[in-house]
Design a protein around this motif. Structure first.
Motif, PDB file in Angstrom:
ATOM      1  N   ARG A 140      15.178 -43.225 -31.937  1.00  0.00           N
ATOM      2  CA  ARG A 140      16.641 -42.888 -31.767  1.00  0.00           C
ATOM      3  C   ARG A 140      17.028 -41.434 -31.823  1.00  0.00           C
ATOM      4  N   THR A 141      16.147 -40.786 -32.455  1.00  0.00           N
ATOM      5  CA  THR A 141      16.404 -39.115 -32.553  1.00  0.00           C
ATOM      6  C   THR A 141      14.996 -38.605 -32.471  1.00  0.00           C
ATOM      7  N   HIS A 142      15.007 -37.404 -31.836  1.00  0.00           N
ATOM      8  CA  HIS A 142      13.864 -36.624 -31.862  1.00  0.00           C
ATOM      9  C   HIS A 142      14.082 -35.289 -31.652  1.00  0.00           C
ATOM     10  N   VAL A 143      13.269 -34.251 -31.582  1.00  0.00           N
ATOM     11  CA  VAL A 143      13.315 -32.734 -31.341  1.00  0.00           C
ATOM     12  C   VAL A 143      12.425 -32.328 -30.307  1.00  0.00           C
ATOM     13  N   ASN A 144      13.078 -32.016 -29.207  1.00  0.00           N
ATOM     14  CA  ASN A 144      12.338 -31.388 -28.249  1.00  0.00           C
ATOM     15  C   ASN A 144      11.935 -29.864 -28.461  1.00  0.00           C
ATOM     16  N   GLN A 145      10.959 -29.415 -28.019  1.00  0.00           N
ATOM     17  CA  GLN A 145      10.627 -28.061 -27.833  1.00  0.00           C
ATOM     18  C   GLN A 145      10.400 -27.454 -26.443  1.00  0.00           C
ATOM     19  N   TYR A 146      11.227 -26.356 -26.205  1.00  0.00           N
ATOM     20  CA  TYR A 146      11.026 -25.610 -25.111  1.00  0.00           C
ATOM     21  C   TYR A 146      10.464 -24.238 -25.080  1.00  0.00           C
ATOM     22  N   GLN A 147      10.006 -23.819 -24.138  1.00  0.00           N
ATOM     23  CA  GLN A 147       9.838 -22.079 -24.102  1.00  0.00           C
ATOM     24  C   GLN A 147      10.694 -21.588 -23.135  1.00  0.00           C
ATOM     25  N   VAL A 148      11.438 -20.499 -23.858  1.00  0.00           N
ATOM     26  CA  VAL A 148      12.597 -20.075 -22.781  1.00  0.00           C
ATOM     27  C   VAL A 148      12.130 -18.553 -22.525  1.00  0.00           C
ATOM     28  N   GLN A 149      12.084 -17.983 -21.268  1.00  0.00           N
ATOM     29  CA  GLN A 149      11.962 -16.719 -21.245  1.00  0.00           C
ATOM     30  C   GLN A 149      13.254 -15.928 -21.219  1.00  0.00           C
ATOM     31  N   LEU A 150      13.064 -14.873 -22.225  1.00  0.00           N
ATOM     32  CA  LEU A 150      14.346 -14.059 -22.293  1.00  0.00           C
ATOM     33  C   LEU A 150      14.032 -12.414 -21.985  1.00  0.00           C
ATOM     34  N   GLY A 151      14.232 -11.858 -20.634  1.00  0.00           N
ATOM     35  CA  GLY A 151      13.712 -10.801 -20.470  1.00  0.00           C
ATOM     36  C   GLY A 151      12.130 -10.754 -20.235  1.00  0.00           C
ATOM     37  N   ASP A 152      11.743  -9.689 -21.021  1.00  0.00           N
ATOM     38  CA  ASP A 152      10.289  -9.627 -20.933  1.00  0.00           C
ATOM     39  C   ASP A 152       9.359 -10.564 -22.140  1.00  0.00           C
ATOM     40  N   ARG A 153      10.218 -11.405 -22.721  1.00  0.00           N
ATOM     41  CA  ARG A 153       9.592 -12.180 -24.001  1.00  0.00           C
ATOM     42  C   ARG A 153       9.887 -13.459 -23.924  1.00  0.00           C
ATOM     43  N   VAL A 154       8.985 -14.412 -24.235  1.00  0.00           N
ATOM     44  CA  VAL A 154       8.963 -15.684 -24.442  1.00  0.00           C
ATOM     45  C   VAL A 154       9.392 -16.260 -25.863  1.00  0.00           C
TER      46      VAL A 154
END
Length: 204
Positions: A76-90
């Motif tokens: 019913r609930t869970h936590v998703n994890q994403y990798q996001v690139q911000l400029g030159d860092r992830v």
């Protein structure tokens, strides 16, 4: 009303589908918007999630599954994890997911038997004694917050642990949150913690 009860007693899928089609057509032409029922009209429950505090431990996922006895692999609930690139860092972004209990929930009017309904306090619930498992509400939810429980063969979702709220307890996910990221409360009550937190960060 008669049509809704006939569906529950239909003897095969073809009958169910035919009755669902008929009810849907009537609802479409009538501009059907089901009335809220049950719950207290003087309240509006909501949940605030502070993403800065979520550490992705999944304690909310586990405690919810134990509290609500969901089938293995269904949450019913869970936590998703994403990798996001911000400029030159992830960077890693953690995003808790659950039913948003929308103010105008799209899952409610599509239910041909009114098994999914919104309470007067804003909580969206499923009456699985009426649900026929057609999954229309699952398809209507834009947040992918619903699923068909394969043990009960009915729609399932977060209910803010309404059985706990009514007993004066916090939802399981809120109580178990290690980082204190989840706050639940009545946004009609200006003195509630959630109302005060929203007011504090209104312009943030």
């Amino acid at each position: 009303i008669t049509d809704y009860f006939v569906i529950a007693s239909a003897s095969n899928d073809r009958q169910v589908n035919a009755i669902v089609d008929e009810v849907e057509e009537k609802m479409r032409w009538a501009g059907h918007k089901p009335a809220r029922r049950e719950g207290a009209s003087g309240h509006r429950y909501a949940m605030l999630v502070d993403l800065r505090r979520c550490i992705g431990c999944q304690a909310c996922t586990v405690s919810c599954a134990i509290e609500n006895q969901t089938p293995q692999g269904a949450f019913r609930t869970h936590v998703n994890q994403y990798q996001v690139q911000l400029g030159d860092r992830v960077t890693n972004v953690l995003l808790p997911r659950l039913c948003n209990h929308c103010d105008n929930p799209p899952c409610v009017p599509v239910c041909p038997v009114q098994a999914t309904f919104q309470r007067q306090d804003g909580i969206v619930v499923v009456d699985n004694t009426r649900c026929v498992g057609c999954a229309y509400c699952v398809q209507a939810c834009p947040y992918d917050a619903r699923f068909i429980n394969h043990e009960t063969q009915t729609a399932d979702k977060c209910t803010f642990c309404v059985h706990r709220l009514e007993a004066g307890l916090l939802p399981a996910c809120v109580e178990s949150c290690v980082g204190g990221a989840r706050i639940v409360g009545d946004i009609q009550d200006r003195q509630s913690r959630i109302s005060q937190t929203l007011a504090l960060h209104h312009d943030a």
